[in-house]
Scaffold this motif. Structure first.
Motif, PDB file in Angstrom:
ATOM      1  N   VAL A 143      17.883  -5.428   9.863  1.00 36.61           N
ATOM      2  CA  VAL A 143      18.403  -4.829  11.082  1.00 36.61           C
ATOM      3  C   VAL A 143      17.301  -4.891  12.138  1.00 36.61           C
ATOM      4  CG1 VAL A 143      18.921  -2.577  12.128  1.00 36.61           C
ATOM      5  CG2 VAL A 143      20.242  -3.362  10.157  1.00 36.61           C
ATOM      6  N   GLU A 144      17.592  -5.556  13.243  1.00 44.09           N
ATOM      7  CA  GLU A 144      16.609  -5.672  14.319  1.00 44.09           C
ATOM      8  C   GLU A 144      16.909  -4.630  15.382  1.00 44.09           C
ATOM      9  OE1 GLU A 144      16.200  -9.604  15.900  1.00 44.09           O
ATOM     10  OE2 GLU A 144      15.829 -10.488  13.919  1.00 44.09           O
ATOM     11  N   ILE A 145      15.922  -3.804  15.651  1.00 44.15           N
ATOM     12  CA  ILE A 145      16.120  -2.838  16.727  1.00 44.15           C
ATOM     13  C   ILE A 145      15.091  -3.110  17.812  1.00 44.15           C
ATOM     14  CG2 ILE A 145      17.077  -1.089  15.177  1.00 44.15           C
ATOM     15  CD1 ILE A 145      14.394   0.405  15.588  1.00 44.15           C
ATOM     16  N   THR A 146      15.526  -2.965  19.046  1.00 44.11           N
ATOM     17  CA  THR A 146      14.613  -3.244  20.148  1.00 44.11           C
ATOM     18  C   THR A 146      13.683  -2.064  20.307  1.00 44.11           C
ATOM     19  OG1 THR A 146      16.267  -4.627  21.166  1.00 44.11           O
ATOM     20  CG2 THR A 146      14.503  -3.857  22.584  1.00 44.11           C
ATOM     21  N   GLU A 147      12.457  -2.402  20.561  1.00 47.78           N
ATOM     22  CA  GLU A 147      11.435  -1.389  20.778  1.00 47.78           C
ATOM     23  C   GLU A 147      11.898  -0.439  21.895  1.00 47.78           C
ATOM     24  OE1 GLU A 147       6.723  -1.560  21.899  1.00 47.78           O
ATOM     25  OE2 GLU A 147       7.928  -3.363  21.882  1.00 47.78           O
ATOM     26  N   THR A 148      12.029   0.807  21.561  1.00 52.56           N
ATOM     27  CA  THR A 148      12.441   1.796  22.580  1.00 52.56           C
ATOM     28  C   THR A 148      11.481   2.980  22.517  1.00 52.56           C
ATOM     29  OG1 THR A 148      13.966   2.713  20.961  1.00 52.56           O
ATOM     30  CG2 THR A 148      14.909   1.235  22.601  1.00 52.56           C
ATOM     31  N   ALA A 149      11.944   4.114  22.915  1.00 56.01           N
ATOM     32  CA  ALA A 149      11.090   5.304  22.846  1.00 56.01           C
ATOM     33  C   ALA A 149      10.751   5.596  21.389  1.00 56.01           C
ATOM     34  CB  ALA A 149      11.823   6.478  23.469  1.00 56.01           C
ATOM     35  N   PRO A 150       9.659   6.320  21.130  1.00 53.91           N
ATOM     36  CA  PRO A 150       9.320   6.656  19.749  1.00 53.91           C
ATOM     37  C   PRO A 150      10.486   7.386  19.067  1.00 53.91           C
ATOM     38  CG  PRO A 150       7.642   7.466  21.274  1.00 53.91           C
ATOM     39  CD  PRO A 150       8.734   6.895  22.100  1.00 53.91           C
ATOM     40  N   LEU A 151      10.639   7.133  17.784  1.00 53.76           N
ATOM     41  CA  LEU A 151      11.742   7.770  17.056  1.00 53.76           C
ATOM     42  C   LEU A 151      11.257   9.084  16.469  1.00 53.76           C
ATOM     43  CD1 LEU A 151      13.016   4.591  15.196  1.00 53.76           C
ATOM     44  CD2 LEU A 151      13.929   5.621  17.290  1.00 53.76           C
ATOM     45  N   HIS A 152      11.793  10.159  16.982  1.00 60.44           N
ATOM     46  CA  HIS A 152      11.314  11.465  16.530  1.00 60.44           C
ATOM     47  C   HIS A 152      11.784  11.781  15.130  1.00 60.44           C
ATOM     48  CE1 HIS A 152       9.737  12.163  20.434  1.00 60.44           C
ATOM     49  NE2 HIS A 152      10.897  11.839  20.974  1.00 60.44           N
ATOM     50  N   LYS A 153      10.947  12.499  14.438  1.00 58.44           N
ATOM     51  CA  LYS A 153      11.310  12.976  13.102  1.00 58.44           C
ATOM     52  C   LYS A 153      12.609  13.764  13.217  1.00 58.44           C
ATOM     53  CE  LYS A 153       7.531  12.873  10.014  1.00 58.44           C
ATOM     54  NZ  LYS A 153       7.591  11.415  10.172  1.00 58.44           N
ATOM     55  N   ASN A 154      13.455  13.622  12.210  1.00 55.59           N
ATOM     56  CA  ASN A 154      14.737  14.327  12.184  1.00 55.59           C
ATOM     57  C   ASN A 154      15.739  13.857  13.225  1.00 55.59           C
ATOM     58  OD1 ASN A 154      13.973  15.999  10.011  1.00 55.59           O
ATOM     59  ND2 ASN A 154      12.837  17.289  11.442  1.00 55.59           N
ATOM     60  N   SER A 155      15.403  12.828  14.004  1.00 51.45           N
ATOM     61  CA  SER A 155      16.395  12.299  14.938  1.00 51.45           C
ATOM     62  C   SER A 155      17.428  11.513  14.138  1.00 51.45           C
ATOM     63  CB  SER A 155      15.729  11.396  15.972  1.00 51.45           C
ATOM     64  OG  SER A 155      15.180  10.255  15.338  1.00 51.45           O
ATOM     65  N   ALA A 156      18.600  11.356  14.725  1.00 54.72           N
ATOM     66  CA  ALA A 156      19.659  10.581  14.056  1.00 54.72           C
ATOM     67  C   ALA A 156      19.183   9.146  13.824  1.00 54.72           C
ATOM     68  CB  ALA A 156      20.926  10.600  14.910  1.00 54.72           C
ATOM     69  N   GLU A 157      18.458   8.604  14.804  1.00 47.01           N
ATOM     70  CA  GLU A 157      17.961   7.224  14.683  1.00 47.01           C
ATOM     71  C   GLU A 157      17.105   7.069  13.436  1.00 47.01           C
ATOM     72  OE1 GLU A 157      17.920   9.015  17.455  1.00 47.01           O
ATOM     73  OE2 GLU A 157      17.835   7.761  19.265  1.00 47.01           O
ATOM     74  N   ARG A 158      16.173   7.999  13.311  1.00 47.21           N
ATOM     75  CA  ARG A 158      15.239   7.942  12.187  1.00 47.21           C
ATOM     76  C   ARG A 158      15.962   8.066  10.857  1.00 47.21           C
ATOM     77  NH1 ARG A 158       9.645   7.964  11.080  1.00 47.21           N
ATOM     78  NH2 ARG A 158       9.668   8.131  13.313  1.00 47.21           N
ATOM     79  N   LYS A 159      16.916   9.007  10.799  1.00 42.27           N
ATOM     80  CA  LYS A 159      17.662   9.195   9.541  1.00 42.27           C
ATOM     81  C   LYS A 159      18.476   7.956   9.198  1.00 42.27           C
ATOM     82  CE  LYS A 159      17.828  14.195   9.553  1.00 42.27           C
ATOM     83  NZ  LYS A 159      18.525  15.344  10.171  1.00 42.27           N
ATOM     84  N   ASN A 160      19.063   7.354  10.206  1.00 40.24           N
ATOM     85  CA  ASN A 160      19.816   6.119   9.964  1.00 40.24           C
ATOM     86  C   ASN A 160      18.914   5.023   9.419  1.00 40.24           C
ATOM     87  OD1 ASN A 160      22.584   6.579  10.550  1.00 40.24           O
ATOM     88  ND2 ASN A 160      22.113   6.668  12.740  1.00 40.24           N
ATOM     89  N   LEU A 161      17.713   4.895   9.995  1.00 36.67           N
ATOM     90  CA  LEU A 161      16.792   3.853   9.525  1.00 36.67           C
ATOM     91  C   LEU A 161      16.364   4.119   8.090  1.00 36.67           C
ATOM     92  CD1 LEU A 161      14.526   3.099  12.629  1.00 36.67           C
ATOM     93  CD2 LEU A 161      16.507   1.835  11.774  1.00 36.67           C
ATOM     94  N   GLU A 162      16.119   5.383   7.777  1.00 33.36           N
ATOM     95  CA  GLU A 162      15.719   5.712   6.402  1.00 33.36           C
ATOM     96  C   GLU A 162      16.846   5.414   5.416  1.00 33.36           C
ATOM     97  OE1 GLU A 162      14.265   9.725   6.749  1.00 33.36           O
ATOM     98  OE2 GLU A 162      12.376   9.028   7.649  1.00 33.36           O
ATOM     99  N   PHE A 163      18.054   5.741   5.811  1.00 34.58           N
ATOM    100  CA  PHE A 163      19.236   5.468   4.990  1.00 34.58           C
ATOM    101  C   PHE A 163      19.366   3.957   4.758  1.00 34.58           C
ATOM    102  CE2 PHE A 163      23.860   7.178   4.417  1.00 34.58           C
ATOM    103  CZ  PHE A 163      24.161   6.195   3.482  1.00 34.58           C
ATOM    104  N   LEU A 164      19.224   3.188   5.848  1.00 37.56           N
ATOM    105  CA  LEU A 164      19.344   1.728   5.729  1.00 37.56           C
ATOM    106  C   LEU A 164      18.275   1.174   4.787  1.00 37.56           C
ATOM    107  CD1 LEU A 164      20.048   0.694   9.447  1.00 37.56           C
ATOM    108  CD2 LEU A 164      21.655   0.576   7.525  1.00 37.56           C
ATOM    109  N   ARG A 165      17.041   1.666   4.947  1.00 38.79           N
ATOM    110  CA  ARG A 165      15.957   1.182   4.087  1.00 38.79           C
ATOM    111  C   ARG A 165      16.211   1.537   2.631  1.00 38.79           C
ATOM    112  NH1 ARG A 165      10.058   2.196   5.708  1.00 38.79           N
ATOM    113  NH2 ARG A 165       9.537   0.004   5.491  1.00 38.79           N
ATOM    114  N   ALA A 166      16.798   2.707   2.420  1.00 35.00           N
ATOM    115  CA  ALA A 166      17.120   3.113   1.052  1.00 35.00           C
ATOM    116  C   ALA A 166      18.159   2.168   0.441  1.00 35.00           C
ATOM    117  CB  ALA A 166      17.622   4.558   1.031  1.00 35.00           C
ATOM    118  N   LEU A 167      18.964   1.546   1.298  1.00 33.25           N
ATOM    119  CA  LEU A 167      19.950   0.559   0.811  1.00 33.25           C
ATOM    120  C   LEU A 167      19.292  -0.777   0.498  1.00 33.25           C
ATOM    121  CD1 LEU A 167      22.817   0.950   3.470  1.00 33.25           C
ATOM    122  CD2 LEU A 167      22.888   1.784   1.114  1.00 33.25           C
TER     123      LEU A 167
END
Ligand code: C2E
Ligand code: MG
Ligand code: MG
Ligand code: MG
Length: 275
Positions: A143-167
């Protein structure tokens, strides 16, 4: 981008006649219909390793407009990102890519995902459902994501990325170096791949500062176990310089343009017939 030739100009012309807001709604309406009518298509661009072997392909969406011809994503993705349309577009892309997987030349395929999509709390869960329905493992995807603002802990973005990596999905930071959060991304350790923005690649042989930056990024990435893919490789000189500087993956018009799957199959058929 001038590569749409006349088509881009028609859009530009309408843009002059319509207010920004009306133009946006006009494109939105047409795009919504296009998704329903399957007027979009995916072109795949190869990514090569240091050994010169094709490693993965990147899926790049195009809009085959009945009147305007082929429209590039730069002209409609930003507009889709203004509404829920981006979720529909992303879902269409993932579904089509899953269907194409058996015919792809590589095991691994990269898809582009907007920050706007990642903000949806159930993005990764839906991704998981979609690939499971196609009988595919996460390992086959980047999954390629464009560099944007830092991803804060507990943000939906971060949780989605962790979920994807777990897959088993690998996460790439696209256009690295073009945004502002570069070092933060490196500190994060939640990425597997950096894709160096093609602005650095363009002048890699002429601007010492660009080659120094790329070399340093490659050193840091190596230490962190992150892969570095150079985007927009257009000349053999750039390719040689990037190999020298430590990049591990290469993508660009020199090595292969984005093309529809059918063209690949036809080219292979032609090669078989010619042999
Ligand atoms: P990107 O992900 O950074 O994709 C690379 C872009 O550079 C592609 O443009 C590709 O055609 C172009 N490119 C590849 N090699 C070269 C080269 O050697 N020289 C030059 N000058 N250009 C090269 P494209 O296909 O127009 O896509 C533009 C952007 O649209 C992508 O940038 C990506 O951010 C976005 N995009 C594409 N497909 C999707 C999608 O399915 N979903 C979302 N959300 N965004 C997408
Ligand atoms: Mg990309
Ligand atoms: Mg890029
Ligand atoms: Mg880009």
């Amino acid at each position: 981008k001038g590569k749409n030739g006349g088509r881009g100009r028609v859009i530009a012309f309408e843009r002059e006649l319509l207010s920004e807001e009306r133009y946006q709604r006009f494109i939105e309406r047409e795009l919504r219909a296009a998704i329903l009518m399957d007027e979009l298509e995916i072109h795949y661009q190869p990514v090569f390793g240091q050994d010169g072997r094709q490693r993965s392909v990147e899926a790049l969406v195009r809009w085959r407009h009945s009147v305007r011809g082929m429209i590039s994503p730069g002209a409609f993705v930003p507009i889709a990102e203004q509404s829920d349309l981006i979720a529909k577009l992303g879902q269409w892309v993932l579904r089509r890519v899953c269907a194409d997987v058996p015919r792809l030349p590589t095991k691994v395929v990269a898809i582009n995902v907007s920050a706007a999509e990642l903000r949806h709390p159930d993005y990764a869960a839906r991704f998981a459902e979609e690939i499971a329905a196609a009988g595919l493992m996460g390992e086959r995807f980047i999954v390629e994501i464009t560099e944007t603002a830092p991803l804060h802990k507990n943000s939906a973005e971060r949780k989605n990325l962790e979920f994807l990596r777990a897959l088993g999905v690998r996460i790439a930071v696209d256009d690295f170096g073009a945004g502002h959060a570069s070092l933060g991304y490196l500190r994060d350790l939640s990425f597997d791949i950096l894709k160096i923005d093609r602005a650095y690649v363009a002048e890699i042989t002429s601007r010492p500062v660009d080659s120094m930056i790329v070399e340093s990024i490659c050193k840091i990435a190596k230490g962190l176990g992150i892969e570095v893919i150079a985007e927009g490789v257009e000349t053999p000189e750039q390719h040689a310089a990037l190999v020298e500087l430590g990049c591990t993956g290469f993508q660009g018009f020199l090595l292969g343009r984005p093309q529809p799957l059918r063209a690949k199959i036809e080219a292979e058929d032609a090669a078989i017939k010619a042999a």
